[in-house]
Design an enzyme around this catalytic site. Structure first.
Site, PDB file in Angstrom:
ATOM      1  N   GLU A   1      59.784  47.645  40.672  1.00  0.00           N
ATOM      2  CA  GLU A   1      59.209  49.075  39.826  1.00  0.00           C
ATOM      3  C   GLU A   1      58.898  50.538  40.677  1.00  0.00           C
ATOM      4  O   GLU A   1      58.996  51.799  40.128  1.00  0.00           O
ATOM      5  CB  GLU A   1      57.336  48.564  40.223  1.00  0.00           C
ATOM      6  CG  GLU A   1      57.148  47.618  38.982  1.00  0.00           C
ATOM      7  CD  GLU A   1      56.945  45.999  39.464  1.00  0.00           C
ATOM      8  OE1 GLU A   1      57.976  45.918  40.726  1.00  0.00           O
ATOM      9  OE2 GLU A   1      57.284  45.196  38.777  1.00  0.00           O
TER      10      GLU A   1
ATOM     11  N   HIS B   1      46.019  40.814  36.153  1.00  0.00           N
ATOM     12  CA  HIS B   1      47.015  40.806  34.734  1.00  0.00           C
ATOM     13  C   HIS B   1      46.734  41.917  34.432  1.00  0.00           C
ATOM     14  O   HIS B   1      46.607  41.451  32.609  1.00  0.00           O
ATOM     15  CB  HIS B   1      48.242  39.793  34.193  1.00  0.00           C
ATOM     16  CG  HIS B   1      49.083  39.542  35.113  1.00  0.00           C
ATOM     17  ND1 HIS B   1      48.808  38.648  36.300  1.00  0.00           N
ATOM     18  CD2 HIS B   1      50.205  39.383  34.972  1.00  0.00           C
ATOM     19  CE1 HIS B   1      50.450  38.356  37.160  1.00  0.00           C
ATOM     20  NE2 HIS B   1      50.715  38.050  36.035  1.00  0.00           N
TER      21      HIS B   1
END
Ligand SMILES: Cc1ncc(C[n+]2csc(CCOP(=O)(O)OP(=O)(O)O)c2C)c(N)n1
Lengths: 322, 328
Positions: free
Chosen positions: B62, B131
């Protein structure tokens, strides 16, 4: 290794002395109480950045760190603008809003100067990716310290750069310290360059105090990147002869080691090489005198320059669309 | 006009922007055709058209993804970086907050950072604590970024296009539960300007200020309450930061009552900022305190009934409105 030609040597010498004289001037101003800003000394590392910048073309990109004076001045940021920014003036590269740790000058190719350790590597990849996407043939060089090699972003960036064969050069200036922590206290592998192998990338450790090692190594990495063959990790062994930033404590640096490293000082070594190449003492001194005159004029200009308008705090936050 | 889903709306906007400008490219995990066109299929079909350089499948990195987007943006391109799920922005926060958001300012305007960070999240799909978070307040708190979230396919198409056009970084939040929503396709070239809210439903008794999936709840509650004679105005912010203050304040001056509603947890949420601003600027028009509804202050739970209970309940919205307008 091929001999460096005389013109290139002269170029490297001039850039090196520009970095060194700028560093000396900065410390003189700080010591004299003329300015009071954060400054990260580059004494001992002048040759690494000068040689690296000499290996680049004018429009190649550079990403550097708070200790980026060498890259910035050697790449050619106009001195008045550079000093203006360091003194927080409206005439600075960033209108005084960046400062010593955040110098940006796209015209010179200095795209980002980051104060966050290791953040530059992923950004360098993006600059290189843009060059790859639009085929402009530019190379991006990112400079960072040995401490930065332990940041996650270093590893992510190395892997990604090699995966895409990005035209990027990773230049680790191993000055043996990350702030107050000595190399051996933060890393238990003999060098940083060997990590390159783990990503399938060439990695080379060279003596950053020897122009005949550092310049050819960076040049080869730059040429390789420009040929489309991908990134290289170049580790330049050098020594940070001062504390982490100007005025900071350096009692953790053993005096015997400092003395030992002084023998490796890149400047007398470079001068010796210059003399061997038939440059005269007078020629070399004249170059330094000329640089000093330029720096003095730039500092005077910056000291007299106006402060940024207070309204600047509201500008450049987002694009002004109104 | 054809009906499209929100997934298709996003895909069409990206496709169109890529066709118009060779500097637009996508990067992220699993985004290319080889991996099936993105986990939520938003980039499906684009690799075939634009090749693997412009639909770049990345390693699970990321920081490297956002860093690369920053660098490419500095060099004049318009990257669209995907962070598969919003919780993973924690991994690359430095690149977003310290670099993307600040490089325009710190460079004195020399290096704008035109990039879109697409990310997805949402409570109600059983993904559990790591999530599901709506983290828009993290970014709304940082100067230099637009924070955008669509509540319907037409806005998704228009906001995505406007986000790609924008000359600053945009965090574009896609709610998983909205991907399947269907609506009329507004057609090619459609743009919804950033920073402009929509009055999703006009009303006169109270203003609900919301965005993203909870707009649907607000509209449904407004329908129900209309039958009881309570007229609810629903404002869909569309851009959370910087938000359309003028539309919000005008609405509250008209209705005299306000309720902020979001899926993100209530404490320190964007609703708190909006509520405080309303109290400061509309004090004379207010008939009562500004109310706030947000998710429960805990991690999002897994078990379905717990997860459902975690989300702001329609019954709670109804109760707050009734308490505010004084009708029971
Ligand atoms: C992510 C991050 N952690 C910590 C710091 C504080 N810090 C500033 S410089 C520095 C040392 C970095 O050492 P190195 O990468 O070797 O670079 P050098 O200063 O030697 O050039 C540290 C820890 C920081 N700026 N960023």
């Amino acid at each position: 290794m091929a001999q460096i030609d005389r013109d290139t040597l002269l170029d490297i010498y001039t850039r090196t002395m520009k970095v060194n004289r700028t560093d000396e001037k900065f410390r003189e101003l700080l010591m004299g109480g003329k300015v009071a800003v954060m400054y990260y000394c580059v004494r001992g590392q002048e040759l690494v950045s000068a040689a690296a910048m000499a290996a680049l073309e004018k429009d190649d990109y550079v990403v550097c760190t708070y200790r980026g004076q060498g890259e910035q001045t050697a790449k050619g940021i106009p001195m008045e603008k550079w000093w203006g920014e360091c003194l927080g003036k409206a005439t600075g590269t960033c209108k005084g809003k960046g400062g010593t740790m955040h110098i940006t000058d796209p015209e010179t190719g200095i795209m980002v100067t980051t104060g966050v350790v290791g953040s530059g590597l992923p950004i360098a990849n993006g600059l290189a990716m843009a060059s790859q996407n639009n085929g402009d043939g530019r190379v991006t060089l990112v400079s960072f310290g040995d401490g930065a090699a332990n940041i996650g972003g270093f590893h992510e960036a190395m892997n990604m750069a090699q995966l895409y064969k990005l035209p990027v050069v990773f230049l680790c200036q191993n000055n043996r310290y990350g702030e107050h922590t000595a190399y051996a206290d933060h890393t238990d592998s003999p060098n940083i360059a060997s990590r390159a192998a783990g990503y399938g990338m060439p990695g080379v450790t060279v003596d950053g105090n020897d122009v005949n090692q550092i310049y050819p190594a960076v040049k080869e990495a730059v040429d390789r990147a420009r040929r489309g063959e991908g990134p290289t990790l170049v580790e330049a062994m050098c020594y940070r002869m001062m504390g982490h930033f100007f005025g900071s404590d350096f009692s953790y640096m053993p005096p015997e080691h400092i003395a030992e490293m002084k023998a490796e000082d890149p400047l007398p070594k470079l001068r010796k090489v210059m003399l061997e190449h038939q440059f005269t003492e007078e020629e070399l001194d004249a170059i330094v005198a000329d640089i000093d005159a330029q720096i003095n004029a730039a500092v005077e200009h910056a000291l007299a320059a106006p402060l940024p308008d207070t309204d600047e705090i509201y500008r450049d936050v987002l694009e002004e669309t109104a | 006009m054809a009906q499209i889903t929100m997934t298709q709306a996003l895909n069409l906007a990206i496709d169109e922007a890529m066709a118009d400008d060779p500097g637009v490219f996508c990067l992220g995990e699993d985004v290319s055709a080889k991996q099936g066109g993105g986990v939520f299929k938003v980039t499906q079909g684009l690799t075939e058209k634009y090749g693997e350089h412009r639909i770049r499948a990345t390693p699970i990195s990321e920081t490297a993804i956002i860093g690369a987007a920053v660098g490419a943006a500095l060099a004049g391109q318009r990257p669209i970086a995907e962070i598969m799920l919003m919780n993973f922005v924690g991994v690359c926060m430095d690149q977003i907050v310290n670099h993307a958001a600040k490089l325009r300012f710190m460079s004195g305007g020399q290096t704008p950072c035109p990039m879109v960070i697409r990310t997805t999240t949402g409570v109600g799909v059983g993904f559990g604590g790591q999530h599901s978070d709506m983290l828009e307040a993290w970014f709304a708190h940082v100067a230099g970024i637009h924070v955008v979230t669509p509540s319907n396919p037409a806005d998704a198409r228009g906001l995505m296009r406007a986000s790609i056009d924008a000359n600053d970084p945009v965090i574009f939040i896609e709610n998983i539960l909205c991907y399947g929503l269907k609506a009329e396709d507004p057609g090619p070239g459609y743009r919804v300007p950033l920073g402009k809210a929509a009055i999703a439903r006009e009303g006169s008794d109270i203003s609900i200020i919301t965005y993203g999936r909870t707009v649907l709840d607000a509209l449904s509650v407004a329908d129900d309450l209309a039958k009881e004679g309570i007229s609810v105005e629903v404002i869909d912010l569309r851009t959370i930061a910087p938000y359309d203050e003028a539309t919000v304040l005008a609405s509250v001056r008209k209705t005299g009552r306000a309720l902020t509603l979001h899926e993100a947890v209530r404490p320190f949420g964007t609703g708190a900022e909006i509520a405080a601003n309303i109290q400061e600027k509309c004090w004379d028009s207010l008939k009562g305190p500004v109310r706030r509804i947000g998710g429960t202050f805990s991690a999002v739970p897994f078990a379905s009934h717990l997860e459902q209970a975690w989300i702001p309940q329609k019954s709670d919205i109804v109760a707050q409105i009734k308490a505010s307008v004084g009708k029971h």
